[in-house]
Write a protein that holds these residues in place. Structure first.
Motif, PDB file in Angstrom:
ATOM      1  N   ARG A  52     -15.983  -3.918   6.648  1.00 49.35           N
ATOM      2  CA  ARG A  52     -14.893  -4.866   6.405  1.00 49.35           C
ATOM      3  C   ARG A  52     -14.003  -5.020   7.635  1.00 49.35           C
ATOM      4  O   ARG A  52     -13.116  -5.862   7.688  1.00 49.35           O
ATOM      5  CB  ARG A  52     -14.095  -4.473   5.161  1.00 49.35           C
ATOM      6  CG  ARG A  52     -13.255  -3.220   5.289  1.00 49.35           C
ATOM      7  CD  ARG A  52     -12.642  -2.854   3.935  1.00 49.35           C
ATOM      8  NE  ARG A  52     -11.695  -1.758   4.091  1.00 49.35           N
ATOM      9  CZ  ARG A  52     -10.387  -1.934   4.272  1.00 49.35           C
ATOM     10  NH1 ARG A  52      -9.873  -3.138   4.278  1.00 49.35           N
ATOM     11  NH2 ARG A  52      -9.591  -0.892   4.413  1.00 49.35           N
ATOM     12  N   CYS A  55      -3.149  -4.098   2.025  1.00 48.59           N
ATOM     13  CA  CYS A  55      -3.925  -4.650   0.916  1.00 48.59           C
ATOM     14  C   CYS A  55      -4.468  -3.500   0.071  1.00 48.59           C
ATOM     15  O   CYS A  55      -4.323  -2.331   0.433  1.00 48.59           O
ATOM     16  CB  CYS A  55      -5.074  -5.503   1.448  1.00 48.59           C
ATOM     17  SG  CYS A  55      -6.342  -4.543   2.287  1.00 48.59           S
ATOM     18  N   CYS A 112      -7.001  -1.153   1.947  1.00 48.91           N
ATOM     19  CA  CYS A 112      -6.354  -0.338   2.986  1.00 48.91           C
ATOM     20  C   CYS A 112      -5.479   0.744   2.346  1.00 48.91           C
ATOM     21  O   CYS A 112      -5.436   1.879   2.823  1.00 48.91           O
ATOM     22  CB  CYS A 112      -5.528  -1.208   3.932  1.00 48.91           C
ATOM     23  SG  CYS A 112      -6.549  -2.133   5.105  1.00 48.91           S
ATOM     24  N   ALA A 129      -4.733  -1.412   9.247  1.00 49.87           N
ATOM     25  CA  ALA A 129      -4.703  -2.839   8.930  1.00 49.87           C
ATOM     26  C   ALA A 129      -6.123  -3.384   8.901  1.00 49.87           C
ATOM     27  O   ALA A 129      -7.042  -2.751   9.413  1.00 49.87           O
ATOM     28  CB  ALA A 129      -3.897  -3.591   9.984  1.00 49.87           C
ATOM     29  N   CYS A 130      -6.270  -4.563   8.280  1.00 50.03           N
ATOM     30  CA  CYS A 130      -7.582  -5.207   8.274  1.00 50.03           C
ATOM     31  C   CYS A 130      -7.386  -6.728   8.337  1.00 50.03           C
ATOM     32  O   CYS A 130      -6.265  -7.217   8.379  1.00 50.03           O
ATOM     33  CB  CYS A 130      -8.365  -4.812   7.022  1.00 50.03           C
ATOM     34  SG  CYS A 130      -7.740  -5.580   5.518  1.00 50.03           S
ATOM     35  N   CYS A 185      -4.897  -7.925   5.556  1.00 54.04           N
ATOM     36  CA  CYS A 185      -3.470  -7.569   5.510  1.00 54.04           C
ATOM     37  C   CYS A 185      -2.815  -7.386   6.872  1.00 54.04           C
ATOM     38  O   CYS A 185      -1.591  -7.268   6.954  1.00 54.04           O
ATOM     39  CB  CYS A 185      -3.275  -6.302   4.677  1.00 54.04           C
ATOM     40  SG  CYS A 185      -4.043  -4.833   5.373  1.00 54.04           S
TER      41      CYS A 185
END
Ligand SMILES: [Zn+2]
Ligand SMILES: [Zn+2]
Length: 808
Positions: free
Chosen positions: A120, A157, A160, A178-179, A182
């Protein structure tokens, strides 16, 4: 079954240490708990003796990458043993000593994820975990929690959050996690603010598009972790020249970044130690010796290098090796390389088979830009495109610069990846009050002393630049807050005009704090002693401080000093013969002024004209307003005397035609002369070949006079000896003279340790020559490796002298 209490000291907080303890305790079948406290981490375990032993062994072996164990102390657990699980407990209520980690380069796992289409985090430019990512650059306040960083505006999110709360996950309590969903986002824009149409590129995303732009010869401003850089293709001379013109930085070498070591090795030799530095979590710029590209072509044509010889040759046989553009590092024999240290940089360079220039995004001598609006405004005329992002850079952190001399690491600029990691002070410095040291004027850092540790700020630049001075003040107040530092004493340089000294005096007056001013070269020597762990009450060392300029005890400017020194006192035993700095500050920018001062202090101008009138340097000087200069000197107007060896280097460089008229950056003349040095002459052991100096007595101390050196040098110029040989003979002669001087001093004083410090030792030839020859005398040589030998290390010395002299 036994129970033990295990105390671990070192860098063990905020680096994923407790989860590692948890995992290992589970694996070894132990019960108990682990928690942070004011001194580090405390672990309580119960289990069999064998499993506790295995646990301790694995803890040392499997220590997380950013953690460093200084000490493990074990004792029997005396409390009641009633554990039924292994847990991470809340921190004890005792005061937790704030530790703020340096920013760390992307770890192996995070790098794998960004290139894994099934992750992801695939192609996510801000991926990070407990083992890597931004730290100092994003922190606003303590404690170090997400809400106190520039990640506060990004709400985690669900996925996460899950990882953040999972003790067995690499992202457990990693604040900047983080990703794509988010976290921060990177966006490409044109400097003319016109829209970018996707059809302009065949690209994956905005980050990938930067690669295409660079390949096309465009200049792109890239917002990284601690600042905004300017980038272009380092093999494209037109692009590099365009960048130099627009930035108005004409000579100072540009730093380079390459995707991997293999690309770097096409251009430079990389030793094991240099590779280790490049790949370390600090990921600094490493100054590497350039290969001659001619040799490269021969290797490629070598008959043994057939396509079946090794996989590496198979790869390199396909694309033609493009040379580094000449304008990248004019007059240098080294290149400053770094590896990608954020996911963003990895993603940009993924398809780039050649190095890129990555230099700080600033105009003239200002600090590099850190915020988007400022960058658009200031760099809009330099960059064609901007790759910006919406994670705010709270603290500007420049790239660090290091090099390896002999087998030793030499820190040149200490910033990203190193600051603000604490430096442990030597024995004797445990019980000290909070002390703040203001540093110098150029390459400034400041230093906070507390509890046996020194916190040195990141490199803050030259304070004479107004923007740098503002940044210095901001960073200082931030550090005082972050480290809860309430200075009882302020230390500063003796130079009354340094802006850092002026600010220190203001702070002291406003807050009624004790003020101490410390001699510049004493501070250099004490910094080196502290860095090398010399205990408080040790016998004096012999410090040889060679640098640009520092304010002396006799109100002249020093810079070529032999001081017998401990942490409290010093005695000046020898100096280089002082000559006037004609025009003051101007003599730093215009090396010929030093040549004139040196020559006329050794000879009469009439003699010079009669004997050497046909030499270029004499003709050059004749065209200067000599009468005016002589008057200025005789009336002592704006021409202070200086014993500086930095200025002596300038004088010699200008005499042989290097930067004769002007330097465009500090130290340029000396750096270019070092690059010119002829290797054969350097390795020749015939000592009579070297230029010699006179050692005499002046003002009751030893004095090194360059008169004979100049005589031989001028004769050599007359004989049209190659300049590379002259440069070599100067370096060797200077080193030999320093060793002679030490020999004389050692006959009258008991000396065991010799400290080499001051900016001149950035010259690796001089450093190695002096070090080797002094070692032959049986002396112990101390040099800098974790802090710079230049004024970037000054504040540490100011702080320890103040502690020793007034509080211990
Ligand atoms: Zn990571
Ligand atoms: Zn997320």
């Amino acid at each position: 079954m036994t129970a033990e209490e295990i105390r671990v000291r070192g860098t063990v907080q905020g680096v994923g240490f407790r989860p590692t303890v948890y995992r290992l305790a589970q694996a070894c079948g132990l019960l108990g708990d682990v928690c942070n406290d004011g001194e580090g981490v405390v672990i309580r375990v119960s289990g069999t003796d064998a499993s506790i032993e295995e646990f301790i062994r694995r803890l040392q072996q499997e220590c997380p990458p950013l953690a460093r164990i200084n000490e493990i102390k074990r004792k029997c657990y005396e409390g009641e043993v009633s554990f039924d699980d292994f847990v991470i407990s809340h921190s004890f209520s005792s005061v937790v000593k704030t530790e703020i980690s340096p920013d760390a380069a992307t770890c192996v796992q995070c790098k794998e994820e960004i290139f894994d289409p099934y992750s992801r985090f695939y192609r996510y430019p801000f991926n990070n975990c407990t083992h890597c990512g931004p730290r100092l650059s994003i922190i606003r306040a303590i404690p170090y929690d997400r809400c106190n960083t520039s990640m506060a505006s990004f709400n985690l999110c669900a996925e996460c959050t899950k990882e953040y709360n999972d003790v067995e996950n690499r992202r457990f309590h990693a604040q900047p996690v983080a990703c794509h969903i988010c976290g921060p986002k990177a966006t490409l824009e044109r400097s003319d603010r016109k829209p970018i149409t996707a059809s302009m590129f065949s690209m994956l995303d905005d980050v990938d598009a930067v690669c295409t732009l660079l390949q096309r010869g465009e200049i792109v401003a890239i917002k990284g972790i601690g600042g905004i850089h300017l980038a272009c293709d380092a093999t494209n001379e037109t692009a590099v020249q365009k960048l130099r013109q627009r930035k108005q930085r004409y000579h100072k070498p540009f730093a380079l970044m390459a995707r991997d070591i293999e690309i770097i090795e096409n251009y430079c030799t990389v030793s094991d130690k240099e590779r280790e530095l490049l790949e370390s979590s600090a990921a600094p710029i490493v100054l590497l010796k350039q290969k001659r590209l001619k040799e490269d072509k021969e290797t490629q044509r070598h008959p043994d290098a057939g396509i079946f010889s090794s996989p590496r040759h198979r790869v390199s046989s396909s694309p033609r090796l493009l040379p580094i553009a000449p304008s990248v590092a004019p007059g240098q024999n080294t290149l400053g390389f770094m590896l990608p240290y954020t996911p963003l940089h990895h993603l940009i360079l993924k398809r780039m088979n050649r190095p890129i220039v990555l230099t700080s995004g600033n105009i003239s001598d200002e600090p590099q830009c850190i915020n988007n609006e400022e960058a658009r405004e200031k760099l809009g005329k330099i960059a064609d495109y901007f790759l910006l992002h919406n994670r705010e850079i709270v603290n500007r952190v420049d790239d660090s610069v290091v090099r390896v001399v002999g087998e030793q690491i030499q820190m040149i600029r200490r910033a990203r990846g190193y600051a603000p990691a604490p430096i442990n002070l030597p024995p004797g410095f445990n019980n000290i009050p909070h002390i703040l040291a203001m540093g110098g004027e150029l390459k400034n850092t400041f230093c906070l002393l507390r509890d046996g540790q020194a916190i040195l700020s990141q490199h803050l630049g030259d304070l004479e630049n107004a923007a740098a001075f503002t940044a210095y003040q901001d960073t200082l107040s931030l550090y005082l807050n972050l480290f809860e530092h309430k200075p009882e004493a302020i230390a500063l340089d003796k130079h009354p005009e340094y802006l850092s000294s002026k600010l220190g005096k203001e702070l002291a007056a406003a807050n009624q704090i004790q003020l101490y001013s410390i001699q510049h070269h004493h501070a250099h020597i004490a910094a080196c002693m502290a860095e090398n762990g010399i205990p408080l009450d040790s016998p004096p060392v012999l410090g040889i401080a060679l640098d640009g300029l520092g304010y002396g005890e006799d109100n002249t400017l020093w810079g070529g000093e032999f001081l017998l020194a401990d942490y409290r006192h010093f005695q000046r035993l020898a100096k280089f013969k002082p000559v006037p700095m004609i025009g003051g500050e101007k003599a730093i920018k215009q090396p010929w002024r030093n040549t004139y001062a040196q020559l006329t202090s050794a000879f009469s101008w009439e003699d010079l004209k009669n004997q050497y009138g046909e030499l270029e340097i004499i003709k050059f000087l004749e065209n200067k307003p000599l009468n005016l200069l002589n008057q200025v000197v005789s009336k002592s107007i704006n021409s202070p005397l200086t014993s500086s060896v930095g200025r002596l280097f300038d004088a010699v460089a200008a005499a042989i035609g290097i930067c004769r008229e002007e330097c465009s950056y500090e130290g340029q003349a000396a750096i270019e002369m070092e690059a010119l040095v002829d290797a054969n002459t350097l390795n020749n052991h015939e000592e009579t070949l070297n230029y010699s100096f006179n050692i005499g007595i002046l003002d009751n101390i030893y004095c090194i006079d360059s008169h004979p050196m100049w005589q031989t040098l001028l004769n050599d110029l007359q004989q049209q000896m190659p300049l590379s040989v002259i440069a070599a003979k100067f370096h060797k002669g200077l080193a030999q003279t320093i060793v002679e001087m030490v020999n004389i001093i050692c006959k009258q004083n008991v000396i065991k340790n010799v400290v080499l410090t001051g900016g001149v030792y950035q010259n690796s030839i001089l450093l190695e020559q002096v070090r080797e020859n002094l070692q032959k005398l049986g002396l112990n040589i101390l040099t800098h490796s974790i802090i710079p030998c230049n004024d970037g290390g000054l504040s540490l010395g100011q702080a320890v002298i103040t502690a020793a002299q007034y509080y211990l």
